[in-house]
Design a protein around this motif. Structure first.
Motif, PDB file in Angstrom:
ATOM      1  N   GLN A  94      38.609  43.796  45.487  1.00  0.00           N
ATOM      2  CA  GLN A  94      39.167  43.141  44.291  1.00  0.00           C
ATOM      3  C   GLN A  94      40.597  43.605  44.012  1.00  0.00           C
ATOM      4  O   GLN A  94      41.450  42.804  43.615  1.00  0.00           O
ATOM      5  CB  GLN A  94      38.275  43.424  43.082  1.00  0.00           C
TER       6      GLN A  94
ATOM      7  N   TYR B 113      43.788  41.193  43.962  1.00  0.00           N
ATOM      8  CA  TYR B 113      44.680  41.071  42.803  1.00  0.00           C
ATOM      9  C   TYR B 113      46.139  41.280  43.218  1.00  0.00           C
ATOM     10  O   TYR B 113      47.046  40.565  42.768  1.00  0.00           O
ATOM     11  CB  TYR B 113      44.274  42.082  41.736  1.00  0.00           C
TER      12      TYR B 113
ATOM     13  N   LYS C 212      48.867  38.283  42.726  1.00  0.00           N
ATOM     14  CA  LYS C 212      50.060  38.444  41.891  1.00  0.00           C
ATOM     15  C   LYS C 212      51.330  38.273  42.719  1.00  0.00           C
ATOM     16  O   LYS C 212      52.314  37.685  42.260  1.00  0.00           O
ATOM     17  CB  LYS C 212      50.056  39.813  41.216  1.00  0.00           C
TER      18      LYS C 212
ATOM     19  N   LEU D 165      39.864  37.867  37.450  1.00  0.00           N
ATOM     20  CA  LEU D 165      40.179  39.044  38.259  1.00  0.00           C
ATOM     21  C   LEU D 165      41.029  40.030  37.467  1.00  0.00           C
ATOM     22  O   LEU D 165      40.840  41.253  37.576  1.00  0.00           O
ATOM     23  CB  LEU D 165      40.908  38.596  39.532  1.00  0.00           C
ATOM     24  N   GLU D 166      41.934  39.519  36.638  1.00  0.00           N
ATOM     25  CA  GLU D 166      42.770  40.414  35.832  1.00  0.00           C
ATOM     26  C   GLU D 166      41.925  41.197  34.840  1.00  0.00           C
ATOM     27  O   GLU D 166      42.175  42.389  34.594  1.00  0.00           O
ATOM     28  CB  GLU D 166      43.849  39.604  35.096  1.00  0.00           C
TER      29      GLU D 166
ATOM     30  N   ILE E  35      40.255  44.007  36.817  1.00  0.00           N
ATOM     31  CA  ILE E  35      41.207  45.055  37.182  1.00  0.00           C
ATOM     32  C   ILE E  35      41.584  45.888  35.957  1.00  0.00           C
ATOM     33  O   ILE E  35      41.688  47.130  36.035  1.00  0.00           O
ATOM     34  CB  ILE E  35      42.464  44.456  37.849  1.00  0.00           C
TER      35      ILE E  35
END
Length: 791
Positions: free
Chosen positions: A111, A115, A119, A153-154, A157
């Motif tokens: 993950q 990410y 990004k 996903l953010e 994280i």
């Protein structure tokens, strides 16, 4: 902003790893096999599969900036907006079980990479693929696919960042406290001893020039604090992370503990772990069975470790064996792994040389590649390092051990035994088929080889592979097998063809039976220098680094190395040093000189009631004197034995107490357990008599060392193999007498060869003056006058 640079592995391991310790699944060989299978799998993929893709990203969370990077196993670019991050895992257990046990940890790693990529490329969604490959059967492969929108996903994280930063806040507060305390820390003693300022200035110079310095500092200077204090100050001044203080003696570890305690009492906030070997600290019986089926302390280790460590660091600064054991028992957690994981958070790590140099015990978390790091290195008792490193990189395969393992496995039942027994039978057959041809040495039982035979390596690697399968899924593992398994692992990891090593078979006296193959390191210098590379600077120091050029060379130095030689701070008038160069202790003369040696020993020990050590080059030679001295009622005689447990060693030393009413004589072997690292202060020891020049016994390996170092200069070869080790032994033995400023005593060296130039040179370098005598009467008179002046 508090800036932290770290790898993705470091980030994920701290917050997501869960489960048990299990060396059946996680071990050196499984990691090596995993690396091989990673590449095997990657090489099979199509053109849209990118392997080992470097990714980086700066994460901001609160007042922390995390500069994170790493390499994703695979990035599959189906199209510009259709990308999958592949995380490859291999296992020697069932894939489904492994996935269920480690899913959160493995998925978390993928993950983070996903990410980073998302990004960096402005994607709105991304896929993650966990690929699992069986190490036991590569046809067994399973993949799990997950799809994440950017927002989802953010959120994930950020939850990871919150957990990670919560740990880092605690550690950051600790480091800030450490830095402030070091800045204000003063030298912990009111006055400096002679030599201390010079040694501290020398230590600073090693840091300034980023070098490894070599320092001989005689007993009484206060080497420990003189080495530690400037290096501790450098942690703050140079913003360095850790000090590794390595020593071969537990007694030195205690001195370091007392020194750090005093520094912390003076305002320091230093944290340290004092390492204990796995065999000693293990709470399980049997030892080394590190899996949840056989050890309660292995179960759920990773679920508990972080909380235990953080709480311990809040409560305490210095962690010795007793502290680690208390934490382990209170929390039912493995003490050895606990102390390893605590190393990440402390300022000073104190332990044996093997934690840096030994391929079996090296701290991989710090020294996997010996890449440069913001660390400082202190090596105490450095005269021991070359021989210790030689031992670390030497091994042997013995048919007696093979037979022992085979016999123990015959009593067992279950899967995986048949190929193991076959491997061991083939190994025995390998030795039985060896035929003695000739020996290029004077040792008739030794047959030299240029390298390790290829078929020996093949057999051992087959055994290791079958051993992994045998261990899979077993609730208990045979101890004899486990010992030989680790031995085989070590053996195959050593260089199989290197001129700096000796390779040889050993045969029975009649040369008909081959029973051992050995691999022995001759030259440890390149291995020592490799270890140095991990450090910003370092200091090797000892009370006895004589002969000087010999130790500078063996410790990895050269003519341009930083060196410092500090004389004894004690009044030389408090020690009478004598040499009798008129009695031969050469092997051929020993029976004839026995009476003469007894006479000069009596000349010394009759001069004053007290405690004396008498040193001999071997047990056999020492025993020639036993009958005579045990028959003398005026003495209590105590003889070192060839194998003494810790309790026996302590009992031996307990006989040498202050102010004895009767003279105590300790008969000791040079180079042994009582010849160095023993502190009998005040009048617990008032004399040392060294019989011989301490040459090691003639032996095959020393002869090979002689040949190796004497390739260009034969005299140098003999000196490196025999003369110089002997000189260091005798000076170590003599150094037992004067241990403090109140000590006084006598030292007598006995051997005709002390009149040779190499011995005179080293005696003059070590003593302000010494007296040469040739009769017992002259010795007795000198001893009498010495003690009369001390009344």
């Amino acid at each position: 902003m508090k800036r932290i640079s770290l790898g993705v592995h470091d980030f994920v391991d701290l917050i997501l790893r869960k489960g048990d310790l299990d060396n059946r699944i996680f071990n050196t060989l499984s990691m090596e096999e995993g690396t091989r299978l990673h590449k095997w799998y990657q090489d099979k993929q199509g053109p849209d599969y990118l392997s080992e893709v470097y990714l980086s990203h700066d994460f901001t969370y609160g007042d922390f900036l995390l500069e994170m990077d790493g390499r994703a196993d695979g990035v599959i670019v189906h199209s510009n907006d259709n990308v999958t991050i592949d995380e490859i895992k291999t296992t020697n257990t069932e894939i489904e079980d492994f996935y269920n046990a480690q899913k959160e940890w493995h998925l978390g790693q993928a993950q983070v990479y996903a990410y980073m990529y998302l990004k960096d490329h402005g994607l709105s969604a991304i896929k993650v693929q966990l690929t699992y490959i069986s190490q036991l059967d590569t046809t067994k492969l399973k993949q799990y696919i997950f799809i994440y929108q950017a927002e989802e996903l953010e959120t994930i994280i950020n939850s990871y960042l919150e957990r990670y930063v919560s740990y880092q806040r605690i550690l950051s507060e600790m480091k800030e406290g450490r830095q402030t305390s070091i800045k204000n820390l003063a030298f912990p003693f009111a006055t400096l001893r002679a030599g201390q300022q010079e040694m501290m200035d020398f230590a600073k110079e090693t840091i300034k020039t980023s070098q490894i310095g070599i320092c001989e500092a005689k007993t009484g200077i206060g080497k420990t604090v003189s080495a530690l204090f400037p290096y501790i100050k450098a942690l703050q001044e140079e913003n360095l992370e850790k000090i590794f203080y390595l020593t071969s003696k537990n007694s030195i570890k205690q001195i370091v503990f007392e020194t750090l305690t005093r520094l912390n009492q003076s305002g320091g906030r230093l944290k340290a772990v004092f390492m204990t070997s796995k065999d000693r600290i293990c709470l399980n019986s049997p030892k080394r069975h590190c899996n949840p089926d056989e050890c309660i302390y292995a179960k759920n280790y990773y679920d508990k470790a972080n909380a235990v460590i953080m709480e311990a660091l809040r409560e305490k600064d210095l962690f010795q064996e007793v502290d680690i054991l208390r934490l382990a028992e209170e929390n039912q957690i493995c003490p050895f792994e606990l102390q390893l994981d605590m190393l990440n958070y402390v300022d000073i790590i104190v332990g044996d040389y093997n934690y840096l140099f030994d391929p079996k015990a090296r701290l991989i978390r710090f020294f996997e590649t010996y890449a440069p790091n913001p660390y400082l290195l202190l090596i105490d008792e450095a005269h021991n390092l070359p021989d210790r490193v030689r031992d670390m990189f030497s091994s042997e395969i013995d048919t007696l051990e093979i037979q022992k393992v085979l016999s123990s496995l015959k009593k067992e039942k279950g899967k995986g035994l048949k190929p193991l027994k076959e491997d061991l039978a083939v190994l025995l057959s390998f030795f039985q088929q060896q035929k003695f041809t000739s020996s290029s040495s004077s040792y008739s039982q030794v047959q030299e080889e240029a390298s390790v035979p290829d078929n020996l390596i093949d057999i051992l690697q087959g055994f290791i592979g079958h051993g992994r399968k045998y261990m899979k899924g077993r609730k208990s593992i045979n101890d004899e097998f486990l010992s030989f398994y680790y031995l085989a692992q070590q053996f195959v990891s050593l260089p199989p063809d290197d001129k700096r090593f000796a390779y040889y078979f050993t045969y029975s006296p009649d040369q008909k039976t081959c029973f051992k193959f050995s691999l022995s390191c001759l030259d440890p210098r390149f291995l020592i220098k490799a270890g140095y590379q991990a450090f910003r600077a370092g200091l090797c120091f000892s009370a006895t680094l004589s002969p000087k050029d010999y130790f500078v060379d063996l410790l990895g130095g050269n003519k341009d190395s930083l060196t410092l030689y500090l004389p004894s701070p004690f009044d030389p008038a408090k020690c009478l040093v004598m040499v009798d160069p008129f009695i031969s202790t050469k092997f051929r003369d020993r029976d004839n000189s026995l009476g003469k040696i007894i006479d000069v020993i009596l000349a010394v020990v009759n001069g004053k009631i007290g405690n004396y050590f008498i040193f001999f080059p071997s047990f056999e030679y020492m025993m020639k004197f036993r009958t005579f001295f045990e028959g003398m009622e005026q003495f209590n005689c105590y003889f070192q034995s060839s194998s003494m447990e810790e309790g026996e060693r302590n009992a031996f030393l307990s006989h040498f107490q202050r102010a004895p009413k009767k003279t105590n004589l300790g008969f000791i072997v040079l180079g042994g357990i009582f010849a160095e690292g023993i502190d009998l202060a005040d009048d617990r020891l008032i004399g040392a008599i060294i019989v011989s020049i301490g040459l090691p016994k003639l032996n095959y390996i020393s002869d090979r060392i002689q040949t190796y170092f004497g390739e260009d200069n034969p005299d140098l070869g003999y000196s490196y193999a025999y003369i110089y080790p002997g000189i260091n032994r005798v000076f170590q033995a003599a150094g037992r007498v004067i241990r403090g400023e109140n000590d006084q005593g006598v030292i007598l060296y006995i051997d005709t060869r002390y009149d040779y130039s190499v011995y005179r040179t080293n005696l003059n370098a070590n003593y302000v003056s010494y007296k040469k005598f040739g009769t017992p009467d002259f010795i007795a008179d000198a001893v009498k006058k010495f003690w009369e002046k001390k009344k």
